[in-house]
Structure formats: C-alpha cells, structure tokens
Design a protein around this motif. Sequence first.
Motif, PDB file in Angstrom:
ATOM      1  N   UNK A 264      76.057  15.567 119.116  1.00 18.75           N
ATOM      2  CA  UNK A 264      76.108  15.179 120.524  1.00 18.75           C
ATOM      3  C   UNK A 264      76.001  13.676 120.651  1.00 18.75           C
ATOM      4  N   UNK A 265      76.638  13.152 121.683  1.00 14.31           N
ATOM      5  CA  UNK A 265      76.538  11.738 122.027  1.00 14.31           C
ATOM      6  C   UNK A 265      75.646  11.595 123.251  1.00 14.31           C
ATOM      7  N   UNK A 266      74.722  10.623 123.203  1.00 11.66           N
ATOM      8  CA  UNK A 266      73.911  10.352 124.389  1.00 11.66           C
ATOM      9  C   UNK A 266      72.428  10.525 124.178  1.00 11.66           C
ATOM     10  N   UNK A 267      71.781  11.171 125.140  1.00 12.83           N
ATOM     11  CA  UNK A 267      70.325  11.254 125.194  1.00 12.83           C
ATOM     12  C   UNK A 267      69.745  12.136 124.094  1.00 12.83           C
ATOM     13  N   UNK A 268      68.620  11.679 123.509  1.00 15.46           N
ATOM     14  CA  UNK A 268      67.867  12.543 122.590  1.00 15.46           C
ATOM     15  C   UNK A 268      66.359  12.328 122.695  1.00 15.46           C
ATOM     16  N   UNK A 269      65.917  11.637 123.730  1.00 18.50           N
ATOM     17  CA  UNK A 269      64.478  11.383 123.875  1.00 18.50           C
ATOM     18  C   UNK A 269      63.702  12.668 124.152  1.00 18.50           C
ATOM     19  N   UNK A 270      64.382  13.703 124.614  1.00 24.45           N
ATOM     20  CA  UNK A 270      63.714  14.965 124.903  1.00 24.45           C
ATOM     21  C   UNK A 270      63.381  15.766 123.671  1.00 24.45           C
ATOM     22  N   UNK A 271      63.908  15.378 122.495  1.00 28.53           N
ATOM     23  CA  UNK A 271      63.595  16.117 121.273  1.00 28.53           C
ATOM     24  C   UNK A 271      63.366  15.191 120.079  1.00 28.53           C
ATOM     25  N   UNK A 272      62.684  14.071 120.352  1.00 27.64           N
ATOM     26  CA  UNK A 272      62.192  13.252 119.257  1.00 27.64           C
ATOM     27  C   UNK A 272      62.994  12.031 118.898  1.00 27.64           C
ATOM     28  N   UNK A 273      64.089  11.766 119.629  1.00 24.41           N
ATOM     29  CA  UNK A 273      64.881  10.580 119.355  1.00 24.41           C
ATOM     30  C   UNK A 273      64.477   9.403 120.211  1.00 24.41           C
ATOM     31  N   UNK A 274      65.193   8.296 120.026  1.00 20.58           N
ATOM     32  CA  UNK A 274      64.854   7.064 120.743  1.00 20.58           C
ATOM     33  C   UNK A 274      65.952   6.582 121.679  1.00 20.58           C
ATOM     34  N   UNK A 275      67.048   7.329 121.793  1.00 20.20           N
ATOM     35  CA  UNK A 275      68.168   6.844 122.588  1.00 20.20           C
ATOM     36  C   UNK A 275      68.077   7.313 124.038  1.00 20.20           C
ATOM     37  N   UNK A 276      67.884   6.363 124.912  1.00 18.72           N
ATOM     38  CA  UNK A 276      67.814   6.644 126.350  1.00 18.72           C
ATOM     39  C   UNK A 276      69.224   6.603 126.926  1.00 18.72           C
ATOM     40  N   UNK A 277      69.625   7.692 127.566  1.00 16.32           N
ATOM     41  CA  UNK A 277      70.977   7.776 128.125  1.00 16.32           C
ATOM     42  C   UNK A 277      70.964   8.837 129.223  1.00 16.32           C
ATOM     43  N   UNK A 278      71.720   8.652 130.298  1.00 13.38           N
ATOM     44  CA  UNK A 278      71.719   9.627 131.387  1.00 13.38           C
ATOM     45  C   UNK A 278      72.551  10.873 131.114  1.00 13.38           C
ATOM     46  N   UNK A 279      73.186  10.980 129.936  1.00 15.76           N
ATOM     47  CA  UNK A 279      74.010  12.150 129.658  1.00 15.76           C
ATOM     48  C   UNK A 279      73.861  12.581 128.201  1.00 15.76           C
ATOM     49  N   UNK A 280      74.275  13.826 127.932  1.00 15.37           N
ATOM     50  CA  UNK A 280      74.203  14.404 126.594  1.00 15.37           C
ATOM     51  C   UNK A 280      75.440  15.272 126.436  1.00 15.37           C
ATOM     52  N   UNK A 281      76.376  14.864 125.579  1.00 18.02           N
ATOM     53  CA  UNK A 281      77.669  15.525 125.458  1.00 18.02           C
ATOM     54  C   UNK A 281      77.830  16.095 124.059  1.00 18.02           C
ATOM     55  N   UNK A 282      77.927  17.424 123.966  1.00 19.82           N
ATOM     56  CA  UNK A 282      78.029  18.106 122.677  1.00 19.82           C
ATOM     57  C   UNK A 282      79.474  18.244 122.232  1.00 19.82           C
ATOM     58  N   UNK A 283      79.662  18.208 120.915  1.00 14.93           N
ATOM     59  CA  UNK A 283      80.972  18.398 120.302  1.00 14.93           C
ATOM     60  C   UNK A 283      80.830  19.413 119.178  1.00 14.93           C
ATOM     61  N   UNK A 284      81.497  20.558 119.339  1.00 12.39           N
ATOM     62  CA  UNK A 284      81.347  21.664 118.399  1.00 12.39           C
ATOM     63  C   UNK A 284      82.522  21.678 117.422  1.00 12.39           C
ATOM     64  N   UNK A 285      82.200  21.923 116.162  1.00  6.63           N
ATOM     65  CA  UNK A 285      83.224  22.008 115.120  1.00  6.63           C
ATOM     66  C   UNK A 285      82.920  23.215 114.242  1.00  6.63           C
TER      67      UNK A 285
END
Length: 317
Positions: free
Chosen positions: A275-296
């Motif tokens: 995913x691109x974007x936010x991960x502060x909700x699960x232990x990351x440090x990147x603050x972002x107003x969106x979270x976009x998943x990409x499945x492969x």
Amino acid sequence: MEQQEGARRIVRDCIGIKPDDQVLLITDTGRPPAVEQALYEACIEAGAIPKRLSFDGVLKDGQPPEAISIAMKQANVVICITTSTLGYSAAAKTCTQQGGRVIVMTEATEELLTNKALEADFVNLQGRVQAVMKAFDQAKKVRVTTQKGTDLSFHIDGRTSHCCKGTCLDPGTMAAVPDMEVYIAPIENTMAGTLIADVMGTGMGLLTQPIHLEIQDGKAYRITGGTQADHLRKKVENIPGGTVVAEFAIGLNPCATPTGSIVIDEGIYGTGHFALGSNTGFGGNNVCPQHLDLVYEKPTIYLDESLFMKDGVLTEL
C-alpha cells in the motif's frame, strides 16, 4: 448464498452482534444501498437497533464529517460500509480505545454478501494467522518476487505485525470483515525494486492492465501501465507522503475470490499486497491522509533468505 444470508453471517459470525450492542451503520453515496440495508436487517434480527448515518463519501485529511465522528465515539460497534476507509480516522481510534469494535468494509459491493469468503472457517484458520505473524515478527529482511516481474527487497526489523482475522469479536479491536491477512509496516526508506500489481487496487477495482511501480528509498518514483496507473499516479503524486510504500501483507482467506472490492481481494490466499500512504495506525512513521492498496498474485517470499511462500503457497504452514 443469498445476500441476506451473507449479511447474517457477517453480523452473527464475523461481528457477533448482541441485543445490547450500540451499533452504528455508516455508509456513503458511493456504496450500493442494498449492502447497508441487508446488514441493518441482519442487526435487527440479532436483536440490536442500529443507528444509521450516511454522507457523501468525502474525507478531509482522512477524517469523516464531524457528526459521524461524534457518533463513532458514542457507539460500541461501528460498521463502516464506505468508499474510502475510516479505519485510520481519529474517531475509529477513539472508539477502540474506549473498548468499542470498528468493522471496516471499504468498497463493499453487493457481491461481497454472496462471496465465498464468508464460507471460510475463521476459527480453525487462526493458527495459520498467528504463525504468519510470528514469522513476520522474527524476520529482519524481506524479498518478494513474482513470475510477472515483481522484485522488491526491504527491511521490517523492529516492526510488529498485525492481522485481520475475518472477524471482529474482541472489545477494543478494529478489523476489515471478512478480510483475512497479516500485514506489517516496512521500514520506510529501505524498499527498492519493482512492483507489478495485477489483481486490483483501491478505488480502481479489478485491474484491466498491470500497474508497474519503480521504487527506491521506499518511495514509488515511477508509476506506469495504462489508465488505471494514471489514476493512481494522480492520486499520490501531490499528496504529502503519498508515494511512500506503507504496508507489506499477504492474504490468508482460502475461500475468497476476486471481486474488485478491497475488503475481499486483499485477503485472498495466494495474493499479496503493498500500500501507498498512511501507516501510522499500525506501527509506521508515514503520515498521509490516504492509504491505497495494490494487490498482486502468486508472490514468492523470502524472510531472511529462507523461502516462506512459493508462487502464492506457504511453504510450511
């Protein structure tokens, strides 16, 4: 499976709603009304009387309108049937901190209610979920490849894994339902290589053409592959933190099949997603107003040089 039976399974087996639960159903104008209605009727059958709120789907810095935020903080079961996730909102965090449960059903469609994902044996699959979490927690370095050209290396040492179990039964928890996955925040500046997403993407549905992402220092610096790739690039290029690769995950639901809805597709066993974007909700440090998943599909994964998954099949679990 009929739609109403699928709704009953979600309410009964995945959420465990009881008559004394204070249930809030949130939807928006981008979602089919039939999904919210079916879940509402299933809640009534379970003895609960849900409060219902709807909005236009527009989030400001990842947050819903104030009236919805207030209602989320007052409920003890919040079911979010929305176009963009409310899982990273401040109100969701407050709700869980108070002992409530937040159920995220982002991009839910009518097909979700009849998808075979709901037939998974969620209880007996918990051992596999826990084993994958343990493996992620013990690993320091990851390499992911696919036969279609994905080849990424990155570090996860010091980060803690999280999971969606297909259910949200415990107080103070949040989960996507019926998603089953284990996910972790990569160390933000360590990822390099190529990702080719070929199943689906948040806000894009099923991919008609693979999306190619070239990644360096943990950021996607080139995104190519057709109109859906153009859509993704426009979504992330001018958003602070938008190009940061925020999540590494694998799906674990053996019954799920692709629908174009992220709450199903990111949990399909045999797939992975970043995913691109936010991960502060699960232990990351990147603050972002969106979270976009990409499945492969069909990842081959090495954890600290040891083969963990081969072409989408776990090697030992």
